[in-house]
Design a protein around this motif. Structure first.
Motif, PDB file in Angstrom:
ATOM      1  N   MET A  68       0.848  -1.202   0.000  1.00 41.82           N
ATOM      2  CA  MET A  68       0.000   0.000   0.000  1.00 41.82           C
ATOM      3  C   MET A  68       0.881   1.249   0.000  1.00 41.82           C
ATOM      4  N   SER A  69       0.561   2.217  -0.826  1.00 41.98           N
ATOM      5  CA  SER A  69       1.375   3.413  -0.929  1.00 41.98           C
ATOM      6  C   SER A  69       1.083   4.394   0.186  1.00 41.98           C
ATOM      7  N   VAL A  70       2.027   5.317   0.390  1.00 45.27           N
ATOM      8  CA  VAL A  70       1.839   6.371   1.385  1.00 45.27           C
ATOM      9  C   VAL A  70       0.583   7.182   1.068  1.00 45.27           C
ATOM     10  N   GLN A  71       0.365   7.435  -0.234  1.00 44.75           N
ATOM     11  CA  GLN A  71      -0.793   8.230  -0.624  1.00 44.75           C
ATOM     12  C   GLN A  71      -2.102   7.546  -0.249  1.00 44.75           C
ATOM     13  N   GLU A  72      -2.165   6.218  -0.393  1.00 44.58           N
ATOM     14  CA  GLU A  72      -3.383   5.489  -0.038  1.00 44.58           C
ATOM     15  C   GLU A  72      -3.642   5.557   1.467  1.00 44.58           C
ATOM     16  N   ILE A  73      -2.576   5.456   2.263  1.00 43.08           N
ATOM     17  CA  ILE A  73      -2.737   5.551   3.715  1.00 43.08           C
ATOM     18  C   ILE A  73      -3.188   6.952   4.096  1.00 43.08           C
ATOM     19  N   ARG A  74      -2.615   7.961   3.466  1.00 42.36           N
ATOM     20  CA  ARG A  74      -3.023   9.339   3.753  1.00 42.36           C
ATOM     21  C   ARG A  74      -4.483   9.553   3.366  1.00 42.36           C
ATOM     22  N   SER A  75      -4.885   8.967   2.245  1.00 42.27           N
ATOM     23  CA  SER A  75      -6.276   9.102   1.810  1.00 42.27           C
ATOM     24  C   SER A  75      -7.215   8.467   2.828  1.00 42.27           C
ATOM     25  N   PHE A  76      -6.828   7.290   3.340  1.00 44.76           N
ATOM     26  CA  PHE A  76      -7.659   6.639   4.357  1.00 44.76           C
ATOM     27  C   PHE A  76      -7.715   7.475   5.625  1.00 44.76           C
ATOM     28  N   ASN A  77      -6.583   8.062   6.021  1.00 47.68           N
ATOM     29  CA  ASN A  77      -6.563   8.901   7.219  1.00 47.68           C
ATOM     30  C   ASN A  77      -7.532  10.071   7.094  1.00 47.68           C
ATOM     31  N   ARG A  78      -7.540  10.707   5.916  1.00 53.87           N
ATOM     32  CA  ARG A  78      -8.457  11.829   5.716  1.00 53.87           C
ATOM     33  C   ARG A  78      -9.909  11.361   5.776  1.00 53.87           C
ATOM     34  N   PHE A  79     -10.186  10.207   5.147  1.00 53.80           N
ATOM     35  CA  PHE A  79     -11.543   9.660   5.174  1.00 53.80           C
ATOM     36  C   PHE A  79     -11.994   9.372   6.603  1.00 53.80           C
ATOM     37  N   TYR A  80     -11.132   8.701   7.376  1.00 56.87           N
ATOM     38  CA  TYR A  80     -11.530   8.296   8.717  1.00 56.87           C
ATOM     39  C   TYR A  80     -11.650   9.498   9.646  1.00 56.87           C
ATOM     40  N   THR A  81     -10.733  10.470   9.484  1.00 56.26           N
ATOM     41  CA  THR A  81     -10.812  11.673  10.308  1.00 56.26           C
ATOM     42  C   THR A  81     -12.108  12.422  10.063  1.00 56.26           C
ATOM     43  N   ASN A  82     -12.490  12.539   8.808  1.00 55.35           N
ATOM     44  CA  ASN A  82     -13.755  13.205   8.489  1.00 55.35           C
ATOM     45  C   ASN A  82     -14.939  12.424   9.034  1.00 55.35           C
ATOM     46  N   LEU A  83     -14.852  11.092   8.984  1.00 54.62           N
ATOM     47  CA  LEU A  83     -15.959  10.250   9.422  1.00 54.62           C
ATOM     48  C   LEU A  83     -16.235  10.384  10.912  1.00 54.62           C
ATOM     49  N   ILE A  84     -15.173  10.402  11.712  1.00 55.84           N
ATOM     50  CA  ILE A  84     -15.383  10.424  13.164  1.00 55.84           C
ATOM     51  C   ILE A  84     -15.197  11.802  13.777  1.00 55.84           C
ATOM     52  N   GLY A  85     -14.887  12.795  12.946  1.00 59.76           N
ATOM     53  CA  GLY A  85     -14.626  14.131  13.489  1.00 59.76           C
ATOM     54  C   GLY A  85     -15.774  14.658  14.318  1.00 59.76           C
ATOM     55  N   ALA A  86     -16.996  14.439  13.852  1.00 60.35           N
ATOM     56  CA  ALA A  86     -18.158  14.932  14.592  1.00 60.35           C
ATOM     57  C   ALA A  86     -18.285  14.243  15.938  1.00 60.35           C
ATOM     58  N   LEU A  87     -17.863  12.977  16.016  1.00 65.48           N
ATOM     59  CA  LEU A  87     -17.928  12.264  17.295  1.00 65.48           C
ATOM     60  C   LEU A  87     -16.881  12.792  18.263  1.00 65.48           C
ATOM     61  N   ASP A  88     -15.670  13.011  17.779  1.00 68.19           N
ATOM     62  CA  ASP A  88     -14.582  13.422  18.655  1.00 68.19           C
ATOM     63  C   ASP A  88     -14.779  14.815  19.230  1.00 68.19           C
ATOM     64  N   TYR A  89     -15.412  15.712  18.458  1.00 63.11           N
ATOM     65  CA  TYR A  89     -15.462  17.095  18.891  1.00 63.11           C
ATOM     66  C   TYR A  89     -16.890  17.607  19.101  1.00 63.11           C
ATOM     67  N   SER A  90     -17.824  16.679  19.204  1.00 63.83           N
ATOM     68  CA  SER A  90     -19.201  17.081  19.463  1.00 63.83           C
ATOM     69  C   SER A  90     -19.345  17.592  20.881  1.00 63.83           C
ATOM     70  N   ARG A  91     -19.861  18.785  21.041  1.00 65.43           N
ATOM     71  CA  ARG A  91     -20.056  19.320  22.391  1.00 65.43           C
ATOM     72  C   ARG A  91     -21.091  18.510  23.156  1.00 65.43           C
ATOM     73  N   HIS A  92     -22.095  17.982  22.427  1.00 63.22           N
ATOM     74  CA  HIS A  92     -23.114  17.190  23.103  1.00 63.22           C
ATOM     75  C   HIS A  92     -22.521  15.920  23.682  1.00 63.22           C
ATOM     76  N   LEU A  93     -21.610  15.290  22.937  1.00 61.13           N
ATOM     77  CA  LEU A  93     -21.063  14.014  23.374  1.00 61.13           C
ATOM     78  C   LEU A  93     -20.278  14.149  24.662  1.00 61.13           C
ATOM     79  N   TYR A  94     -19.471  15.204  24.799  1.00 59.39           N
ATOM     80  CA  TYR A  94     -18.579  15.307  25.948  1.00 59.39           C
ATOM     81  C   TYR A  94     -19.010  16.337  26.989  1.00 59.39           C
ATOM     82  N   ALA A  95     -19.975  17.186  26.669  1.00 59.37           N
ATOM     83  CA  ALA A  95     -20.398  18.250  27.588  1.00 59.37           C
ATOM     84  C   ALA A  95     -20.757  17.654  28.945  1.00 59.37           C
ATOM     85  N   PRO A  96     -20.363  18.326  30.048  1.00 55.94           N
ATOM     86  CA  PRO A  96     -19.704  19.634  30.102  1.00 55.94           C
ATOM     87  C   PRO A  96     -18.169  19.537  30.160  1.00 55.94           C
TER      88      PRO A  96
END
Length: 308
Positions: free
Chosen positions: A1-29
């Motif tokens: 697997m190339s570096v570019q493919e791993i980077r592409s997966f990282n961007r996909f996964y970060t976008n996918l879970i970003g709302a979970l990691d930084y949701s104020r509702h999830l972690y508030a207060p």
């Protein structure tokens, strides 16, 4: 697997879970880091403060402030450790366990929603694939920071900072040449007029090549340092290099007598923001703006310096 493919997966996964990691509702207060501390206290058999700091890769002062807040709110109790009296044992109170259980429940619901449209067979494939990733990378990943050297820039490496900032942010976020121009001005100002006693640049070197950088410069406000241009090459991430660079700035700033470190970043830089938070920086202001050819939300972060 190339570096570019791993980077592409990282961007996909970060976008996918970003709302979970930084949701104020999830972690508030609580902040994300505070929630991680609660989770670790609820699930780990090792609950000395030293163990928590090591497990979560947190700055000692930052963790101490989190635990002090938790103790004040009645979430934790601290006492000398039975196995090592100089250490501090930390345990959840009944109220703290309720808070941890609530966060755990919210997290399960969020992941459940994420998997809502995934069939049973596909879930088995997903879990198996996750196991393969953890097995391979968990075995092969070098120790954090292994082989990494932090040093002053050599000839031509201030130019490298400009080039790599421009290239990386264009590739990962679509920023245009306006950003590279900003970096060039910052670097040129440093090269032409800086006080080496209170201003500094670090280059992170791995296997003989530069893979990261950061700057500490004087802010317009007397007694305040500004952290600028934190960057880690995509193929060198996950080794704790960003943490080491930020730690170097904080220690340097404290050592030369600054009373505060400030920085400006944008909300899309999730990994960098996580590093800042782990080192005790506090978000003080957000403002939407259009720069570098895209719409962004700028953020001001501050860290008050004191004794370690």
């Amino acid at each position: 697997m190339s570096v570019q493919e791993i980077r592409s997966f990282n961007r996909f996964y970060t976008n996918l879970i970003g709302a979970l990691d930084y949701s104020r509702h999830l972690y508030a207060p609580y902040t994300l880091t505070e929630s991680r501390v609660l989770y670790e206290l609820a699930h780990s058999v090792r609950t000395d403060a030293v163990d928590l700091r090591t497990e979560l890769s947190l700055d000692a002062g930052y963790l101490s402030r989190i635990l002090a807040r938790f103790e004040e709110d009645g979430l934790v109790a601290r006492a000398p450790s039975e196995r090592d009296p100089p250490r501090r044992h930390v345990s959840l109170t009944a109220r703290g366990r309720q808070a941890a259980d609530l966060l755990d429940e919210r997290s399960r619901e969020a992941v459940g929603a994420l998997l809502g449209g995934v069939g049973a067979d596909e879930r088995e494939r997903l879990v198996a694939a996750m196991g393969v990733v953890r097995d391979i990378l968990g075995k092969r990943r070098p120790p954090e920071g292994a082989g990494v050297l932090l040093r002053e820039p050599g000839a031509g490496e201030l130019g490298w900072i400009v080039q790599r900032n421009g290239a990386v942010y264009a590739s990962e976020f679509g920023w245009n040449a306006e950003y590279e121009g900003l970096v060039a001005r910052i670097v040129a100002d440093f090269a032409q007029d800086h006080d080496p006693h209170v201003e500094r640049v670090w280059i992170a070197e791995l296997d003989g090549r530069p893979v990261g950088c950061v700057m500490c410069v004087r802010d317009e406000v007397p007694g305040v340092a500004r952290l600028r241009l934190l960057l880690v090459e995509p193929d060198a991430r996950g080794l704790g290099i960003g943490d080491r660079l930020v730690r170097a700035v904080v220690r340097f700033a404290r050592g030369v007598g600054y009373r505060e470190v400030v920085l400006w970043t944008n909300d899309v830089l999730a990994s960098a923001r996580g590093i800042y938070e782990r080192h005790g920086f506090v978000l003080v202001e957000e403002k939407a703006h259009r720069s570098f050819g895209v719409d962004l939300v700028g953020q001001d972060w501050r860290l008050a310096l004191g004794d370690e």
